[in-house]
Design an enzyme around this catalytic site. Structure first.
Site, PDB file in Angstrom:
ATOM      1  N   ASP A   9       0.854  -1.185   0.000  1.00 36.51           N
ATOM      2  CA  ASP A   9       0.000   0.000   0.000  1.00 36.51           C
ATOM      3  C   ASP A   9       0.892   1.238   0.000  1.00 36.51           C
ATOM      4  OD1 ASP A   9      -1.689   2.127   0.683  1.00 36.51           O
ATOM      5  OD2 ASP A   9      -2.752   0.998   2.225  1.00 36.51           O
ATOM      6  N   ASN A  23      -6.057  12.775 -10.551  1.00 39.52           N
ATOM      7  CA  ASN A  23      -6.813  13.223 -11.713  1.00 39.52           C
ATOM      8  C   ASN A  23      -6.568  14.720 -11.848  1.00 39.52           C
ATOM      9  OD1 ASN A  23      -8.913  14.742 -10.296  1.00 39.52           O
ATOM     10  ND2 ASN A  23      -9.709  12.754  -9.662  1.00 39.52           N
ATOM     11  N   ASP A  33      -5.341   7.788  -5.901  1.00 39.80           N
ATOM     12  CA  ASP A  33      -5.684   9.174  -5.581  1.00 39.80           C
ATOM     13  C   ASP A  33      -6.614   9.245  -4.370  1.00 39.80           C
ATOM     14  OD1 ASP A  33      -5.744  11.957  -5.923  1.00 39.80           O
ATOM     15  OD2 ASP A  33      -7.282  11.874  -7.474  1.00 39.80           O
ATOM     16  N   SER A 121      -1.460   5.250 -14.252  1.00 40.03           N
ATOM     17  CA  SER A 121      -2.367   5.050 -15.404  1.00 40.03           C
ATOM     18  C   SER A 121      -2.824   3.614 -15.616  1.00 40.03           C
ATOM     19  CB  SER A 121      -1.765   5.590 -16.710  1.00 40.03           C
ATOM     20  OG  SER A 121      -1.797   7.001 -16.720  1.00 40.03           O
ATOM     21  N   TYR A 125      -7.447   4.336 -15.851  1.00 39.15           N
ATOM     22  CA  TYR A 125      -7.016   4.929 -17.119  1.00 39.15           C
ATOM     23  C   TYR A 125      -6.624   3.874 -18.150  1.00 39.15           C
ATOM     24  CZ  TYR A 125      -7.144   9.612 -15.025  1.00 39.15           C
ATOM     25  OH  TYR A 125      -7.537  10.788 -14.450  1.00 39.15           O
TER      26      TYR A 125
END
Length: 174
Positions: A9, A23, A33, A121, A125
């Site tokens: 983590d 983002n 995020d 990403s 994403y």
């Protein structure tokens, strides 16, 4: 520079700077995020709001990076970077590499010696983790920096295996 792979983590890493796969709004979200904002507390969000009220009124552009406090995280700073959404029609590899280069640039400005990156990403994403690993490792290896220690903190065994394959024994596994 010492590069290591960690299965775990990112919010638990004791480093100078954590890299947030943010983002463009800088106001939190899902995945890495959201975890960073939740665990770091309101101090991170307050600084992100100030950034949005100033220089980044339109949001943080893809491939760029900016730092805030780490709030309640066991780090000094969070370096926020916005990764590109994966596309089959357009090669956005340079933007993904830029996330890593710019994060290291910001780390150098801060005086950070240790930095933890997530697999930018590869979640919502949609970037294939194998390709993202090659790009991330290449960018970090080829960027001149004063950072002494970089860890790639991978949340699951699939991402960890992809990064391990991409580094082919050239980094340490923690």
């Amino acid at each position: 520079m010492d590069i290591r792979l960690v299965l775990g983590d990112i919010t638990e890493q004791r480093v100078d700077a954590l890299v947030n796969a943010a983002n463009s709004s800088l106001l939190g979200g899902g995945g890495v995020d959201g975890a960073i904002h939740r665990r770091g507390g309101p101090e991170i969000l307050a600084e992100c709001r100030a950034l949005r009220a100033g220089r980044y009124g339109g949001g943080l552009p893809v491939g760029q990076a900016v730092a805030t406090t780490a709030g309640r995280l066991p780090a000094r700073w969070v370096i926020h970077t916005v990764g590109p959404v994966y596309s089959l029609r357009e090669d956005r590899s340079a933007l993904l590499a830029s996330c890593h280069v710019e994060a290291l640039r910001v780390a150098d400005e801060l005086g950070a010696r240790s930095v933890a990156f997530p697999a930018i990403s590869t979640g919502a994403y949609g970037w294939p983790v194998e390709a993202a690993a090659r790009i991330a490792l290449g960018a970090v290896r080829n960027t001149p920096t004063n950072v002494e220690y970089v860890s790639f903190v991978l949340f699951d065994t699939r991402a960890y295996a992809a990064f391990a394959e991409a580094c082919q024994g050239t980094v340490k596994e923690a």
